[in-house]
Design an enzyme around this catalytic site. Structure first.
Site, mmCIF file in Angstrom:
data_model
loop_
_atom_site.group_PDB
_atom_site.id
_atom_site.type_symbol
_atom_site.label_atom_id
_atom_site.label_comp_id
_atom_site.label_asym_id
_atom_site.label_seq_id
_atom_site.Cartn_x
_atom_site.Cartn_y
_atom_site.Cartn_z
ATOM 1 N N VAL A 137 0.803 -1.217 0.000
ATOM 2 C CA VAL A 137 0.000 0.000 0.000
ATOM 3 C C VAL A 137 0.844 1.279 0.000
ATOM 4 O O VAL A 137 0.318 2.352 -0.271
ATOM 5 C CB VAL A 137 -0.961 -0.007 1.210
ATOM 6 C CG1 VAL A 137 -0.221 0.312 2.502
ATOM 7 C CG2 VAL A 137 -2.134 0.921 1.010
ATOM 8 N N TYR A 138 2.141 1.192 0.271
ATOM 9 C CA TYR A 138 2.961 2.400 0.323
ATOM 10 C C TYR A 138 3.066 3.036 -1.061
ATOM 11 O O TYR A 138 3.587 2.430 -2.003
ATOM 12 C CB TYR A 138 4.364 2.094 0.845
ATOM 13 C CG TYR A 138 4.448 1.701 2.302
ATOM 14 C CD1 TYR A 138 3.393 1.937 3.188
ATOM 15 C CD2 TYR A 138 5.580 1.090 2.803
ATOM 16 C CE1 TYR A 138 3.478 1.568 4.516
ATOM 17 C CE2 TYR A 138 5.676 0.731 4.141
ATOM 18 C CZ TYR A 138 4.621 0.964 4.980
ATOM 19 O OH TYR A 138 4.698 0.591 6.307
ATOM 20 N N SER A 139 2.574 4.268 -1.142
ATOM 21 C CA SER A 139 2.623 5.030 -2.401
ATOM 22 C C SER A 139 2.097 4.211 -3.568
ATOM 23 O O SER A 139 2.666 4.201 -4.661
ATOM 24 C CB SER A 139 4.044 5.528 -2.686
ATOM 25 O OG SER A 139 4.479 6.406 -1.667
ATOM 26 N N GLY A 150 2.061 1.099 -4.276
ATOM 27 C CA GLY A 150 2.943 0.076 -4.837
ATOM 28 C C GLY A 150 4.273 0.587 -5.345
ATOM 29 O O GLY A 150 5.177 -0.218 -5.632
#
Length: 326
Positions: free
Chosen positions: A60-62, A64
């Protein structure tokens, strides 16, 4: 750099883990303060050059892009067998009822997507990012076991949850002969110590490695209390973590400043040394947006706090509302 086993496993990891939430496309996801790929690559290279072999990210960070940046950098600067890659699953990746969570469908879809973005055949540590109240833990644990058996992950871990939830997951794995969690990525720092009540003793008893996130309280333990940064001004989640305890937290931060000044070192080194002195902590997850921050983190591994310093650092703490699970 010192290397230690992750919990009771044989996996050797560096005493620090580089968290890669700070690296990703600023135009994607919820973190407008992230460093893009060109800016991020020197941090990953510097970490490798100074002995860090443990890297943590999440799908979920940025949106993918953190996984993509990390995967390309590790391929360019190291060999796959020399690094330990951890990622996470459960956050929303697409609209619709099945676009998040820890169902069998979500886990099987997201492990393949993470592997594609990271450019690898397997991750070393696959972690559930948060507890899924809509999915039976038995479904989640069996799916994670099958990910292990398929060779797509070497170990599985958990992140912020209640101690009773971790106990329930461990019991389900034991009952059915499935793979157990080997690590807990939880919220622990000088400003938030509620994990000392139940989670840390449980992890120590069960041989689970602890890899705390936000060991520097999202930068609040690195500077004067009233100094603002681009991240602190736009980090809504960070503000929510500390909004109700600012007065008490300020006193802890002031005590930290006094200990650091007496030693003649930056506050970050002392704050990280405090986390590292906890017996069940394997490797704090550090985020860095300047090379100096990364250097301070590495230097913290050489600091051994005295009993008097620990008392001074802990004396002003007051109980906090349990948080960090969302």
């Amino acid at each position: 750099m010192e290397y230690v086993r992750l919990g009771h496993t044989g996996l050797q990891v560096s005493r620090l883990c580089l968290g890669c939430m700070s690296y990703g496309s600023p135009s994607r996801g919820n973190h407008a303060w992230t460093l893009d790929e060109e800016q991020a690559r020197p941090f990953i290279k510097y970490a490798l050059e100074h002995g860090i072999n443990f890297f943590d990210t999440a799908n979920v960070y940025s949106d993918g892009t953190s996984e993509e940046i990390l995967g390309r950098a590790l391929k360019d600067f190291s060999t796959r067998d020399d690094v330990v890659i951890a990622t996470k699953v459960s956050g929303r990746m697409r609209p619709g009822p099945n676009g998040s969570g820890l169902s069998r469908r979500a886990i099987m879809t997201e492990i393949d997507a993470s592997l594609r973005r990271l450019g690898t055949d397997y991750v070393d540590l696959y972690q559930i990012h948060r507890w899924d109240y809509q999915t039976p833990i038995e479904e989640t644990m069996e799916a994670l076991h099958d990910v292990i058996k398929a060779g797509k992950a070497r170990y599985i871990g958990a992140s912020s949850m209640y101690a009773w939830q971790l106990s329930k997951a461990l019991a389900a794995a034991e009952r059915h002969g499935w793979t157990r969690f080997v690590s807990m990525q939880n919220y622990l720092n000088l400003l938030y110590r509620e994990e000392e009540r139940e989670m840390l003793p449980l992890c120590q008893m069960e041989g689970i490695g602890v890899i705390p996130w936000s060991p520097l309280a999202r930068g609040r333990l690195t500077r004067d209390w009233d100094v603002a940064t681009a991240r602190s001004q736009t980090d809504e989640f960070g503000r929510s973590l500390y909004a109700k305890s600012a007065d008490a937290d300020r006193q802890v931060a002031e005590a930290l400043g006094q200990v650091a000044a007496h030693r003649g070192v930056p506050r970050a080194r002392v704050a990280l040394a405090w986390v590292l002195h906890k017996p069940c902590v394997t490797a704090p997850i550090i985020g860095a947006t300047s090379i100096d921050h990364l250097g301070d983190a590495i230097a913290s591994t050489t600091i051994s706090l005295t009993p008097d310093e620990i008392v001074q650092l802990e004396a002003q703490y007051v109980p906090h509302q349990v948080t960090g699970f969302v």
